[in-house]
Structure formats: C-alpha cells, structure tokens
Motif scaffolding. Structure first.
Motif, PDB file in Angstrom:
ATOM      1  N   ASP A 123       0.915  -1.030  -0.129  1.00 56.14           N
ATOM      2  CA  ASP A 123       0.004  -0.400  -0.079  1.00 56.14           C
ATOM      3  C   ASP A 123       0.941   1.409  -0.136  1.00 56.14           C
ATOM      4  O   ASP A 123       1.767   1.292  -0.502  1.00 56.14           O
ATOM      5  N   GLY A 124      -0.255   2.405   0.238  1.00 53.58           N
ATOM      6  CA  GLY A 124       1.026   3.619  -0.110  1.00 53.58           C
ATOM      7  C   GLY A 124       1.953   4.228   1.111  1.00 53.58           C
ATOM      8  O   GLY A 124       3.197   4.672   1.326  1.00 53.58           O
ATOM      9  N   PRO A 154      -4.400  -3.999  -8.728  1.00 55.30           N
ATOM     10  CA  PRO A 154      -5.691  -2.913  -8.544  1.00 55.30           C
ATOM     11  C   PRO A 154      -5.561  -2.691  -6.828  1.00 55.30           C
ATOM     12  O   PRO A 154      -6.840  -1.291  -6.888  1.00 55.30           O
ATOM     13  N   GLY A 155      -4.672  -3.590  -6.179  1.00 57.77           N
ATOM     14  CA  GLY A 155      -4.888  -3.404  -4.859  1.00 57.77           C
ATOM     15  C   GLY A 155      -3.693  -2.306  -4.644  1.00 57.77           C
ATOM     16  O   GLY A 155      -3.957  -1.350  -4.317  1.00 57.77           O
ATOM     17  N   ASN A 156      -3.237  -2.534  -5.270  1.00 64.45           N
ATOM     18  CA  ASN A 156      -2.216  -1.302  -5.296  1.00 64.45           C
ATOM     19  C   ASN A 156      -2.880  -0.022  -5.926  1.00 64.45           C
ATOM     20  O   ASN A 156      -1.844   0.924  -4.767  1.00 64.45           O
ATOM     21  N   ILE A 197       0.183   3.874  -7.820  1.00 60.86           N
ATOM     22  CA  ILE A 197      -0.107   4.765  -8.484  1.00 60.86           C
ATOM     23  C   ILE A 197       0.959   4.349 -10.142  1.00 60.86           C
ATOM     24  O   ILE A 197      -0.010   4.090 -11.024  1.00 60.86           O
ATOM     25  N   THR A 198       1.896   4.431  -9.921  1.00 61.74           N
ATOM     26  CA  THR A 198       2.945   4.020 -11.058  1.00 61.74           C
ATOM     27  C   THR A 198       3.597   2.884 -10.824  1.00 61.74           C
ATOM     28  O   THR A 198       4.511   2.619  -9.288  1.00 61.74           O
ATOM     29  N   ASP A 199       4.715   1.939 -11.811  1.00 62.89           N
ATOM     30  CA  ASP A 199       5.423   0.989 -10.886  1.00 62.89           C
ATOM     31  C   ASP A 199       6.431   1.799 -10.267  1.00 62.89           C
ATOM     32  O   ASP A 199       6.868   0.633  -9.884  1.00 62.89           O
ATOM     33  N   GLY A 237      -2.672  -6.803   3.693  1.00 57.45           N
ATOM     34  CA  GLY A 237      -2.835  -8.675   3.962  1.00 57.45           C
ATOM     35  C   GLY A 237      -2.396  -9.515   2.316  1.00 57.45           C
ATOM     36  O   GLY A 237      -3.602  -9.797   2.023  1.00 57.45           O
ATOM     37  N   THR A 238      -1.989 -10.007   3.029  1.00 55.04           N
ATOM     38  CA  THR A 238      -1.666 -11.331   2.158  1.00 55.04           C
ATOM     39  C   THR A 238      -1.138 -12.296   3.072  1.00 55.04           C
ATOM     40  O   THR A 238      -0.099 -12.796   3.626  1.00 55.04           O
TER      41      THR A 238
END
Length: 553
Positions: free
Chosen positions: A324-325, A401-403, A409-411, A473-474
C-alpha cells in the motif's frame, strides 16, 4: 494531529507529497512554508503535488523520477491514474570502478546475541529442520498426496489445528429441514488444538510435501530450472534431506536434479532418496518404499538439535506483497534497517522481485561492488523487461488494482518504495533465478513480482528466514523457510492478527523511528530463527509456485 504529522515529503527533491491521514475537500494546511487548499478528497496513502505542473512535467518521489503529468496538474491536486503516467530515468553502467562508502549502523545491541539453529555439515545453519517429499513431475503429485495422507497425521504434524470448521452441524441442519437463512447464521467456527511438536521426533519441525504442475510438457528449459529449484530446496540449510519421486520419462530427469545438487554442494551429506516409478514393479511398492525411506530419513534428521549460532549465519529474504502507500514509508524501510544490521554483522540478505526495482536501477548499479555485478544486474533487468514488454505486460503494468487503490499509482512509485527493503549497504552479488547465495552481504535475486513465485525463489536460493511486508494483508508462507509478516499500518495489524506477525505502523503514527522498529524486528527474527512459530506456520501456509520462464508446447 499537527500539519507535520498529516503529510510527508520523503526526499527533498520530491514534488509528490504523501497524505498520512484522510484530507477532506476544503481542508487548508500549511506545510514547509506553502499553503494548500484541497479541491478534492485526498485519502491517506495517496499523493498530491507541491507545485503547478504542465503536461509532460516530471513527478519525483523518493528522490527519483516516478512518472510524468498526463495533463496540467494544480498545486495540491491529487495525482492518480487519470493524470499521471509511469516513467523512469535511463540507467547504465559506468566504465570506471569506484569506491563505495557506506555508513554502517550501530550493532552494539546485537554483538553478543545468538539464535538456536540446526548446524549443517557445510557450515550453514538452519532455522528449521524439515524433511522434503517432492515430485520431479506433475504426474507424481497424486503419489505425494498419498504419502502425505499416510504420514503426516500419524507422525503428528498435520492433525492439530488452530481452527476447525464444524461441517457436521451444517449437515445435521440440512437433514432437519432448516432453512438456508438459518444455516447461514450458524456459527461453525471452533477453536482447534494448539500446534505442538510431535514428541516422537522433537527435533524435526515438519515433513513438507510439495506439488507443482511442471516437469514435462513445457519448455525443456523450464524443466531444467525446476530441477535447479528443487535442488536449491534440498540444499537449503532448513532442510535435513528429501524423498524424491520420479516417473522416469519426463523432461525433469533425476540426473539433472542430482547434477544440480552436486554443483551446489559437492560434498553434500544430506540423505536424498530418489525413487523412479518406471523402475519399480508397482505403484504400491513405490509408495511403500517411499514411506520407509522417509521414515528412516526422519530418524536421522531427528538426531540434530538446535544449538547457538552467531547472527552472521542468518540469510534473510526481503519480500513485499499486497503493498500500500505506506509500505515504502514504514515497513520496507524497517526491513532495510534490518538488512543493514544483518550485513554489518557479517550476515546475508537477499532483495528479490526485479520488476519492482524498475526506476531505481541506477541506484542499485551504483551500489554494486564490481562492474561485473553491475553489468549482470543491468543485463537481467533489460532482458526481463523486454520479454515482458513483448508480451504486452512490461514493468509499467506491474501495480495491481489493490496497489493502485491504496496509492501506488505507477510501477516506479511502487518500485522506489519496494527498493527500501534493501537498505543502504553495498550490493555484493547479483543472482539469477535458482542461483545459490554464496557471498555475505546484500544480494539481488531475480524473481518475478508474484509474491509466492518470489518467496519460492528466495527459499530456493538459500534463505533461512523471509521477511514479508504487506499493507493490505497477504495470507501466504513458505514450506521450508519461516515467513515473518510485517504490516505497514496499525489498522491492518489489528484487522488481521492471525496473518500479521509484526507491526511497523507506529512509524506512520510518529510513535517510533525506523531504527527502533528495525531493531525490534531483528529481535523478533532471532526468536523465529530459534523456533518461535510464525503466523504462516500456525496456519500451515506452505505455498510453493515455481517460476516458468519458457512456454508450453
């Protein structure tokens, strides 16, 4: 929360500012002498620009180029997929060698600490003592499952669970004519028994039964890579020995496995039993021999006991998934500090996921201790990206999409944060997939960005512990290497306590520094290396997915 705690500029060069909390439309703040009036909601983990940008202007974060404006963007405006496109700096290897200066962290708190591990004949130390049962080809998967049914419960490794699901109560409800609504309201969760080591073999942490869909029918190169990977698993210090099932006619020949293992460890002392079905009179006899050899192997494995080992024997894999961010601000830098601590003490760390190093290649090239290693890294990255691009999925397409939903937003934004797991130490070695860790210090290992394919590769190259950061959460783990989950934020830690082992979210809240979190995490790693069960172990998350780099024929 004051303004300084609401937003963050990570690097002085950045014109992308991170929101540490939800900023509502109409909010006004003053940050670093500038006033911002937000014209839209900016959720926590997302970014806004610190200046007016024109179409094509560069956007920087972590001090590197992470994208370009697709349209004019006003100061304080949210950046997202509608107005930002992926872009990165060009990279290359310079001709001259240069001296790398690295300020090592203070390791005085850890200089006398040890972990209790399993010492191997080759000098490596395992954090677990596992026996492997593995197929060379997918058509042996059923036999592996039969062996699992025959052995794992009888020996006490599979019966005890932390959770059971009461399906019998649903069956009884159906027989008694209860409605579907009533059935849906039933509580079928029951606490299971705690996991305990089987007293018959107290020094064997587990019997691990691996299955896969490879070994034949695809590119021969994939079968050779599979053999190299399985040899790496046998060679891993967390493994005492293995039972290998082969059909006999597949591409992944037992001779290839044995040759790979001999190359990795010429004087290997571990017992490895290879059974080839086409050379045995019946499947029943194959299974009987496999059970007996496995049982005898476990008897030998049980003779090894945990003994103190210095921290330079740690080989720590560095992984992120469900990012996440906040991952690149809290959890990943925490791993980076752990990496620097381990390296400073003579240990080894391994940074994986090459698609998530896109945009920070030059920084890593500059940290390589030799031109040879820098060229190898540059070559692997270029070839990988070109192949992915030819398939319509270059590195630019990496964020999930979760990222994206959570601010990556970008790789390049994702990669710049992901690279923080590697800390600041020099890069001592660059490894392609399945190559073995040989040099202490920070290693770069080529794996895909897929979480399980990557952790599978880390264990296959020799890691005896894996640190895995996540912001969403993975639920995953590895069969032979304990996987410690580190959350980037406290809300995730509280929401998924059965998944997460360690919380770095206090960094975001201003309650702890990266150094404090890193030292606390290393203490936790020492406990895990000494036998403390990770959440993934308690949930029996033994995920294994070999990376196929070729094609099906």
């Amino acid at each position: 929360m004051n303004t300084e705690q609401k937003v963050l500029r990570i690097h002085e060069k950045d014109n992308a500012i991170v929101a540490l909390c939800n900023l509502k439309k109409g909010t006004e703040i003053t940050f670093e002498g500038k006033q911002y009036h937000f014209q839209s909601d900016i959720d926590a983990k997302h970014k806004f620009v610190s200046e007016d940008l024109s179409e094509g202007d560069a956007v920087y974060m972590y001090g590197v180029l992470v994208g370009r404006a697709k349209q004019n963007i006003s100061k304080g405006e949210l950046i997202h997929t509608h107005n930002l496109v992926h872009d990165t700096e060009k990279y290359g290897v310079k001709n001259e060698e240069k001296q790398i200066v690295w300020n090592t962290p203070d390791v005085s708190k850890f200089k006398d600490k040890t972990f209790l591990g399993y010492h191997r004949a080759d000098g490596k130390v395992g954090t677990e003592n596992n026996w492997l049962v593995i197929p060379l080809v997918f058509c042996q998967n059923r036999n592996v499952e039969v062996l699992k049914d025959a052995l794992i419960e009888k020996l006490g490794y599979g019966k005890k669970q932390h959770l059971s699901l009461d399906v019998d109560s649903l069956i009884n409800s159906y027989k008694e004519g209860e409605s579907s609504d009533t059935i849906l309201e039933k509580n079928i969760l029951k606490d299971g028994e705690d996991f305990n080591k089987n007293p018959l073999f107290p020094n064997v942490d587990g019997i691990k039964f691996l299955t896969h869909d490879g070994g034949c029918g695809g590119a021969t190169s994939d079968s050779v890579t599979l053999c190299n990977l399985l040899a790496g698993y046998i060679n891993n210090p967390n493994v005492a020995g293995a039972t290998v099932l082969s059909l006999g006619c597949q591409h992944a020949q037992s001779a290839i496995l044995q040759e790979a293992l001999a190359k990795m460890s010429p004087d290997i002392k571990k017992p490895v039993y290879v059974l080839e079905q086409q050379q045995i009179k019946s499947e029943k006899e194959l299974l009987a021999q496999a059970v007996k050899k496995t049982f005898v192997g476990i008897i030998e494995a049980n003779k090894i006991e945990r003994k103190p080992a210095t921290l330079d024997k740690l080989i720590v894999g560095l992984e992120c998934g469900g990012s996440d961010g906040f991952s690149g601000i809290s959890a990943n830098p925490t791993l980076g500090y752990v990496s620097d601590l381990v390296v400073a003490m003579g240990g080894t760390t391994v940074l994986s996921e090459f698609p998530e190093l896109n945009g920070v290649e030059q920084e890593l090239i500059n940290r390589c201790t030799s031109k040879e290693k820098a060229n190898k890294f540059s070559s692997i990255m270029s070839a990988y990206n070109e192949k992915a691009d030819a398939l319509g999925a270059g590195f630019y397409a990496n964020p999930s999409p979760g990222n994206i939903k959570d601010g990556l937003i970008t790789d390049a934004i994702k990669s710049a944060g992901a690279a923080k797991k590697g800390g600041n130490s020099p890069v001592e070695d660059v490894l392609d997939y399945t190559e073995q860790v040989e040099k202490p210090g920070l290693n770069l290992l080529c794996t895909p960005g897929n979480d399980v394919e990557s952790t599978t590769g880390l264990a296959g190259s020799g890691c005896n512990v894996i640190l895995f950061t996540t912001g969403l959460g993975t639920p995953t783990g590895n069969p032979i290497t304990p996987t410690v989950k580190v959350s980037s934020n406290t809300s995730l830690y509280k929401k998924m306590p059965d998944i997460i082992d360690f919380n770095s979210g206090e960094i975001i809240e201003g309650k702890a520094t990266i150094q404090e979190m890193g030292e606390a995490l290393l203490d936790h790693v020492i406990e895990v290396a000494s036998g403390k069960q990770t959440k993934a172990r308690l949930l029996k998350q033994d995920d294994f997915i070999p990376w196929k780099r070729g094609m099906s024929l």
